[in-house]
Enzyme design. Structure first.
Site, PDB file in Angstrom:
ATOM      1  N   SER A 180       0.809  -1.223   0.000  1.00  0.00           N
ATOM      2  CA  SER A 180       0.000   0.000   0.000  1.00  0.00           C
ATOM      3  C   SER A 180       0.841   1.271   0.000  1.00  0.00           C
ATOM      4  CB  SER A 180      -0.931  -0.007   1.214  1.00  0.00           C
ATOM      5  OG  SER A 180      -0.164   0.029   2.407  1.00  0.00           O
ATOM      6  N   GLU A 200      18.716  18.353  -5.032  1.00  0.00           N
ATOM      7  CA  GLU A 200      19.392  17.340  -4.215  1.00  0.00           C
ATOM      8  C   GLU A 200      20.640  16.858  -4.937  1.00  0.00           C
ATOM      9  OE1 GLU A 200      15.595  15.497  -1.770  1.00  0.00           O
ATOM     10  OE2 GLU A 200      16.107  14.552  -3.656  1.00  0.00           O
ATOM     11  N   HIS A 235      21.946   5.966   2.645  1.00  0.00           N
ATOM     12  CA  HIS A 235      21.758   7.420   2.659  1.00  0.00           C
ATOM     13  C   HIS A 235      22.853   8.005   3.544  1.00  0.00           C
ATOM     14  CE1 HIS A 235      20.035  11.384   2.955  1.00  0.00           C
ATOM     15  NE2 HIS A 235      19.095  11.044   2.110  1.00  0.00           N
ATOM     16  N   ARG A 288      24.942  10.284  -3.826  1.00  0.00           N
ATOM     17  CA  ARG A 288      24.917   9.600  -2.525  1.00  0.00           C
ATOM     18  C   ARG A 288      25.990   8.563  -2.308  1.00  0.00           C
ATOM     19  NH1 ARG A 288      18.607   8.671  -1.686  1.00  0.00           N
ATOM     20  NH2 ARG A 288      18.383  10.890  -1.575  1.00  0.00           N
ATOM     21  N   HIS A 317      19.151   2.494   2.971  1.00  0.00           N
ATOM     22  CA  HIS A 317      18.052   3.395   2.630  1.00  0.00           C
ATOM     23  C   HIS A 317      17.202   2.880   1.472  1.00  0.00           C
ATOM     24  CE1 HIS A 317      16.036   7.254   2.254  1.00  0.00           C
ATOM     25  NE2 HIS A 317      16.421   7.383   0.996  1.00  0.00           N
ATOM     26  N   ARG A 321      20.809   5.095  -7.410  1.00  0.00           N
ATOM     27  CA  ARG A 321      19.614   5.892  -7.725  1.00  0.00           C
ATOM     28  C   ARG A 321      19.861   7.388  -7.519  1.00  0.00           C
ATOM     29  NH1 ARG A 321      15.137   7.740  -4.255  1.00  0.00           N
ATOM     30  NH2 ARG A 321      16.432   6.952  -2.584  1.00  0.00           N
TER      31      ARG A 321
HETATM   32  P1  FAD Z   1       6.396   1.156   0.154  1.00  0.00           P
HETATM   33  O1  FAD Z   1       5.930   2.539   0.167  1.00  0.00           O
HETATM   34  O2  FAD Z   1       7.503   0.813   1.071  1.00  0.00           O
HETATM   35  O3  FAD Z   1       5.157   0.195   0.488  1.00  0.00           O
HETATM   36  C1  FAD Z   1       5.364  -1.185   0.688  1.00  0.00           C
HETATM   37  C2  FAD Z   1       4.044  -1.832   1.061  1.00  0.00           C
HETATM   38  O4  FAD Z   1       4.171  -3.246   0.961  1.00  0.00           O
HETATM   39  C3  FAD Z   1       3.565  -1.567   2.488  1.00  0.00           C
HETATM   40  O5  FAD Z   1       2.183  -1.311   2.452  1.00  0.00           O
HETATM   41  C4  FAD Z   1       3.783  -2.906   3.207  1.00  0.00           C
HETATM   42  O6  FAD Z   1       2.884  -3.147   4.261  1.00  0.00           O
HETATM   43  C5  FAD Z   1       3.535  -3.856   2.063  1.00  0.00           C
HETATM   44  N1  FAD Z   1       4.116  -5.183   2.255  1.00  0.00           N
HETATM   45  C6  FAD Z   1       5.432  -5.534   2.292  1.00  0.00           C
HETATM   46  N2  FAD Z   1       5.549  -6.857   2.444  1.00  0.00           N
HETATM   47  C7  FAD Z   1       4.290  -7.362   2.510  1.00  0.00           C
HETATM   48  C8  FAD Z   1       3.763  -8.657   2.679  1.00  0.00           C
HETATM   49  N3  FAD Z   1       4.541  -9.744   2.822  1.00  0.00           N
HETATM   50  N4  FAD Z   1       2.412  -8.804   2.716  1.00  0.00           N
HETATM   51  C9  FAD Z   1       1.581  -7.742   2.605  1.00  0.00           C
HETATM   52  N5  FAD Z   1       2.043  -6.478   2.437  1.00  0.00           N
HETATM   53  C10 FAD Z   1       3.386  -6.303   2.389  1.00  0.00           C
HETATM   54  N6  FAD Z   1      12.076   8.507  -2.597  1.00  0.00           N
HETATM   55  C11 FAD Z   1      11.880   9.614  -3.335  1.00  0.00           C
HETATM   56  O7  FAD Z   1      11.656   9.527  -4.548  1.00  0.00           O
HETATM   57  N7  FAD Z   1      11.922  10.834  -2.735  1.00  0.00           N
HETATM   58  C12 FAD Z   1      12.162  11.004  -1.412  1.00  0.00           C
HETATM   59  O8  FAD Z   1      12.160  12.111  -0.900  1.00  0.00           O
HETATM   60  C13 FAD Z   1      12.384   9.855  -0.624  1.00  0.00           C
HETATM   61  N8  FAD Z   1      12.657   9.966   0.696  1.00  0.00           N
HETATM   62  C14 FAD Z   1      12.744   8.836   1.440  1.00  0.00           C
HETATM   63  C15 FAD Z   1      12.923   8.959   2.814  1.00  0.00           C
HETATM   64  C16 FAD Z   1      12.949   7.834   3.607  1.00  0.00           C
HETATM   65  C17 FAD Z   1      13.137   7.962   5.095  1.00  0.00           C
HETATM   66  C18 FAD Z   1      12.822   6.548   3.018  1.00  0.00           C
HETATM   67  C19 FAD Z   1      12.853   5.314   3.857  1.00  0.00           C
HETATM   68  C20 FAD Z   1      12.685   6.428   1.649  1.00  0.00           C
HETATM   69  C21 FAD Z   1      12.646   7.563   0.848  1.00  0.00           C
HETATM   70  N9  FAD Z   1      12.489   7.472  -0.531  1.00  0.00           N
HETATM   71  C22 FAD Z   1      12.308   8.602  -1.273  1.00  0.00           C
HETATM   72  C23 FAD Z   1      12.312   6.181  -1.177  1.00  0.00           C
HETATM   73  C24 FAD Z   1      10.817   5.956  -1.446  1.00  0.00           C
HETATM   74  O9  FAD Z   1      10.080   6.424  -0.345  1.00  0.00           O
HETATM   75  C25 FAD Z   1      10.486   4.499  -1.654  1.00  0.00           C
HETATM   76  O10 FAD Z   1      11.357   3.902  -2.551  1.00  0.00           O
HETATM   77  C26 FAD Z   1       9.072   4.365  -2.206  1.00  0.00           C
HETATM   78  O11 FAD Z   1       8.177   5.070  -1.393  1.00  0.00           O
HETATM   79  C27 FAD Z   1       8.688   2.905  -2.262  1.00  0.00           C
HETATM   80  O12 FAD Z   1       7.316   2.812  -2.550  1.00  0.00           O
HETATM   81  P2  FAD Z   1       6.675   1.390  -2.739  1.00  0.00           P
HETATM   82  O13 FAD Z   1       5.255   1.609  -3.080  1.00  0.00           O
HETATM   83  O14 FAD Z   1       7.500   0.590  -3.647  1.00  0.00           O
HETATM   84  O15 FAD Z   1       6.817   0.680  -1.298  1.00  0.00           O
HETATM   85  C1  SIN Z   2      15.989  12.579   0.978  1.00  0.00           C
HETATM   86  O1  SIN Z   2      15.071  13.346   1.218  1.00  0.00           O
HETATM   87  O2  SIN Z   2      17.182  12.822   1.173  1.00  0.00           O
HETATM   88  C2  SIN Z   2      15.651  11.260   0.438  1.00  0.00           C
HETATM   89  C3  SIN Z   2      15.417  11.411  -0.992  1.00  0.00           C
HETATM   90  C4  SIN Z   2      15.451  10.076  -1.641  1.00  0.00           C
HETATM   91  O3  SIN Z   2      15.691   9.051  -1.008  1.00  0.00           O
HETATM   92  O4  SIN Z   2      15.236  10.081  -2.856  1.00  0.00           O
END
Ligand code: FAD
Ligand code: SIN
Length: 529
Positions: free
Chosen positions: A12, A113, A241, A288, A349, A384
């Protein structure tokens, strides 16, 4: 119990939610999340989302920056697809109710960035991900075609393997029929059958001791696809990170966004020396991989536990305005960032590798798509570019939605799938074994498979992990299935994949740096500037 849907979406975050919203106009959707909808990496994103909006920026510059950061092994077609589709995804987010900060003249307030040659990061204060997640969840909750299953844990995807056709020649055409999913409230394993499954399970940060990722990031989707014999790639490229807040004992580590360096913050040793120029002419705003390695090296040379990020020279009111969440968080620990330097350390990260997908988000397994951090599209190459990942998640959810919807009418549900079989298993009384093994995996990965690697360290990690793998498989075979045990198993699978792919790469490139092959083998470049 069985449940039947057109689309099963596992995850989600930005990828899962946006895919669900796009396919729901054409079919019934089950959306599964292993905790609550809002606990995702997406919610934690601070810096923002990269997209070309205004001159002097243009697609060519963003494409070039992505290839440079990716150390020249990004897939050019993918880079072009993602970057040119970015404005449409921003429009879509706005139409779903996401708000990005604007300036007084009505234009977006763009941040910059590391690795970006222009100001191009759209953001909402310093909690962009939270804002995107909020808007998407409110759309999902109002959608009549989407059933939400919170606290439901996907254990494994269902393929021909579960039909007991072990001797049939299906291995060259593996198909996904859905997934076995455990309802955490009842412990019942439900058979979810679907025409199409979207794997959107996010990252792997918790394979390491120190990570910016929330607890959900245990690499489940990658491990599930690996066990189902799907293709996984580029796992050696784990992004650390450079600047997570040094606050021992806090999990996950709180991120100090890279946008703060874009705003002018500089890295210093504990003696106040600005050290980044020694490593790269771009200084604190180098990509990074370079900054994280430089910090790691400074900490090793000085024996210090952290370095400082210094933003004290900037105007205090402006700093508070731009970074309210970081300001308040640090203040709660007695650090006033307008006067005091911020202690920071690198933290696991982001994973650039994962489940290999094509330009439509298709995996090597038929009817199974992947998007977001668990996938490997080829966008990031060996490293990345900051703020390209939310964008990638949205673009690939979009192409996968279009591709799957087009095949909906010609795809059938497979009805002869057996229920989950836990015969011969007993209640797992030995949680201490799981807890201890988890700690061991994290320590092995952090000490031997971190920012700097070597043949010896990788071999040692592989040997140690092999022992834990065997013990855990034995425990898994005889225990009633539990989320903790499954997550441990998944982390071991992911650790194994990282080590094996790191051992195969006989060069240093991007995020993979090894003492035994410190040079980049430019004959392997897939892109030339
Ligand atoms: P997620 O958003 O991680 O969602 C994963 C989902 O999978 C969750 O709902 C979880 O419950 C579900 N899930 C996992 N395993 C299971 C399972 N076995 N069964 C059921 N559900 C499961 N990226 C940027 O582009 N810009 C930013 O500024 C940035 N800042 C960041 C800051 C931080 C602190 C972090 C940690 C990451 C950041 N990133 C950023 C990276 C970015 O947030 C993520 O790569 C991106 O949000 C991933 O999205 P996603 O939908 O793939 O997974
Ligand atoms: C950050 O805000 O430094 C994270 C950005 C990213 O992971 O892309």
């Amino acid at each position: 119990m069985r449940k039947v849907y057109d689309f099963l979406v596992i995850g989600s975050g930005a990828a899962g939610l946006s895919f669900a919203l796009k396919v729901a106009a054409k079919g019934r959707v089950a959306l599964i999340s292993k905790t609550t909808l809002d606990v995702t990496n997406t919610s934690f994103a601070q810096g923002g989302i990269a997209a070309v909006t205004y001159q002097p920026d243009n697609y060519e510059k963003h494409i070039r920056d992505t290839h440079i950061a990716g150390a020249f092994i990004c897939d050019p077609k993918v880079v072009e697809q993602v970057i040119t589709k970015a404005p449409a995804q921003i429009e879509q987010l706005l139409s779903w109710g996401t708000s990005f900060d604007k300036r007084a003249d009505g234009n977006f307030d763009l941040h910059r960035e590391g690795g970006h040659s222009e100001f191009r990061i759209l953001h909402h204060l310093d909690n962009t991900g939270f804002e995107i997640q909020r808007a998407l969840i409110s759309q999902i909750k109002n959608h009549p075609n989407i059933d939400v299953y919170e606290k439901h844990f996907a254990i494994d995807i269902i393929t021909q393997h579960h039909l007991g056709r072990a001797n049939e020649p299906w291995m060259n055409d593996i198909r996904c029929y859905g997934a076995y999913v455990m309802d955490e409230q009842t412990n019942e394993v439900i058979t979810f059958l679907s025409k199409f499954t979207m794997m959107a399970t996010g990252g792997i940060g918790n394979v390491y001791q120190v990570t910016t990722n929330p607890v959900i990031s245990t690499g489940d989707g990658i491990a599930m696809v690996f066990r189902a014999k799907g293709v996984i790639q580029n796992m050696e490229f784990v992004q650390f990170h450079p600047t997570s807040l040094y606050n021992p004992g806090e999990t996950p580590s709180f991120l100090i966004t890279e946008a703060m360096r874009g705003y002018g913050a500089v890295l210093r040793t504990q003696r106040g020396e600005e050290f980044m120029k020694k490593y790269d002419e771009r200084g604190s705003l180098a990509p990074r991989d370079i900054v994280a390695r430089a910090i790691d090296s400074e900490m090793k040379v000085t024996g210090d536990d952290f370095v400082y990020l210094d933003v004290t020279h900037k105007e205090a009111e402006l700093t508070r305005q731009h970074f309210p969440m970081i300001y308040n968080k640090c203040l709660s620990l007695g650090i006033d960032i307008t006067k005091d330097m911020i202690p920071v350390v690198p933290a696991a990260h982001y994973l650039c590798g994962g489940i290999k997908v094509d330009l439509n988000g298709r995996t090597s397994i038929r009817n199974l798509y992947a998007a977001g951090e668990c996938s490997c599209t080829g966008l990031h190459g060996a490293n990345r570019l900051a703020s390209n990942s939310l964008l990638e998640a949205l673009v690939y959810a979009d192409v996968a939605a279009t591709d799957s919807v087009a095949q909906l009418d010609g795809t059938e549900i497979c009805n002869d799938i057996p229920q989950w079989n836990d015969e011969g298993t007993t209640h797992n009384e030995e949680m201490i074994l799981v807890t201890q093994a988890n700690k061991e995996v994290e320590t092995i990965m952090s000490n031997y498979v971190g920012i700097v690697r070597s043949n010896l360290r990788l071999k040692r990690a592989s040997d140690r992990l092999e022992i834990i793998y065997r013990e855990t498989e034995e425990l898994y075979q005889k225990s009633r299935v539990s989320k903790k045990l499954c997550e441990l198993r998944n982390k071991i699978n992911v650790g194994f994949l990282i080590i094996k792919m790191a051992q195969k790469r006989k060069e240093s490139r991007g995020l993979h740096y090894t003492l035994d092959y410190p040079e980049t083998n430019s004959s392997l470049d897939t892109y030339k500037l």
